[in-house]
Design an enzyme around this catalytic site. Sequence first.
Site, PDB file in Angstrom:
ATOM      1  N   HIS A   1       0.871  -1.177   0.000  1.00  0.00           N
ATOM      2  CA  HIS A   1       0.000   0.000   0.000  1.00  0.00           C
ATOM      3  C   HIS A   1       0.906   1.224   0.000  1.00  0.00           C
ATOM      4  O   HIS A   1       1.982   1.205   0.606  1.00  0.00           O
ATOM      5  CB  HIS A   1      -0.909   0.000   1.236  1.00  0.00           C
ATOM      6  CG  HIS A   1      -1.851   1.164   1.272  1.00  0.00           C
ATOM      7  ND1 HIS A   1      -2.749   1.420   0.262  1.00  0.00           N
ATOM      8  CD2 HIS A   1      -2.012   2.156   2.187  1.00  0.00           C
ATOM      9  CE1 HIS A   1      -3.435   2.520   0.561  1.00  0.00           C
ATOM     10  NE2 HIS A   1      -3.001   2.981   1.718  1.00  0.00           N
TER      11      HIS A   1
ATOM     12  N   CYS B   1      -3.190   2.832  -5.658  1.00  0.00           N
ATOM     13  CA  CYS B   1      -2.620   3.748  -4.669  1.00  0.00           C
ATOM     14  C   CYS B   1      -1.200   4.191  -5.030  1.00  0.00           C
ATOM     15  O   CYS B   1      -0.811   5.318  -4.721  1.00  0.00           O
ATOM     16  CB  CYS B   1      -2.677   3.144  -3.273  1.00  0.00           C
ATOM     17  SG  CYS B   1      -1.848   1.551  -3.107  1.00  0.00           S
TER      18      CYS B   1
END
Length: 158
Positions: free
Chosen positions: A27, A117
Site C-alpha cells: 500500500h 494507490c
Amino acid sequence: MGQNGTKQTPNPEPGDLIEISRPGYQHWAIYIGNGDVVHVTGNGLGLASSSPSSGSVSSGISTVKKEKLNIVVGVDHYCINNKYDRDYKPFPAKVIVERALSRVGQDFSYNILSNNCEHFVTDLRYKEPVSQQADRGVGAIVAAAVFSFWVLFSRQRQ
C-alpha cells in the site's frame, strides 16, 4: 532495509513516498508532515485502506484521506521509497503537500492495474502515475493468458 535498498525510518520528510508492506501487496501513501499521510482508502470495499487488515479488490470507488501514518501502517512495516526519483524529477516538497491536500475528500476511481494507490502517490510526487506493482500484475496476466493459449493449442493438436 526495504525494497530497492530503502531504509525504514520514523522520520520521513514531507513529499516522501511511503511504502507499506501488507500481506500480498504494497500500500502506498504520501507523507505530508506532522505524522500525517494522504492516501487512497477503500470506503469499506476492501481496498487497500487505512485498515491494515483490509485486502485488495480490482476496482471500485475510493476516497482520498488524510490520516496519521501510524494508524495507516498499523502493525505492518513501512519504508520511505522514493524509487522513481532516478527516472522522474519530483516536485518541491511544498508543492507535493499542496497537491496531496487538494485531493483530500475526493473520490478516486480505483483500478488495481491502471489507477491504484501507487499511481496516485507517484502522480502527486512526479506528475507521472506509475506503478511497478501494477506492471508486474499485467505481466502475470499476460503470462497466464499465453500459457492458457499454449495448453489449449497443444490439446487441439493431439
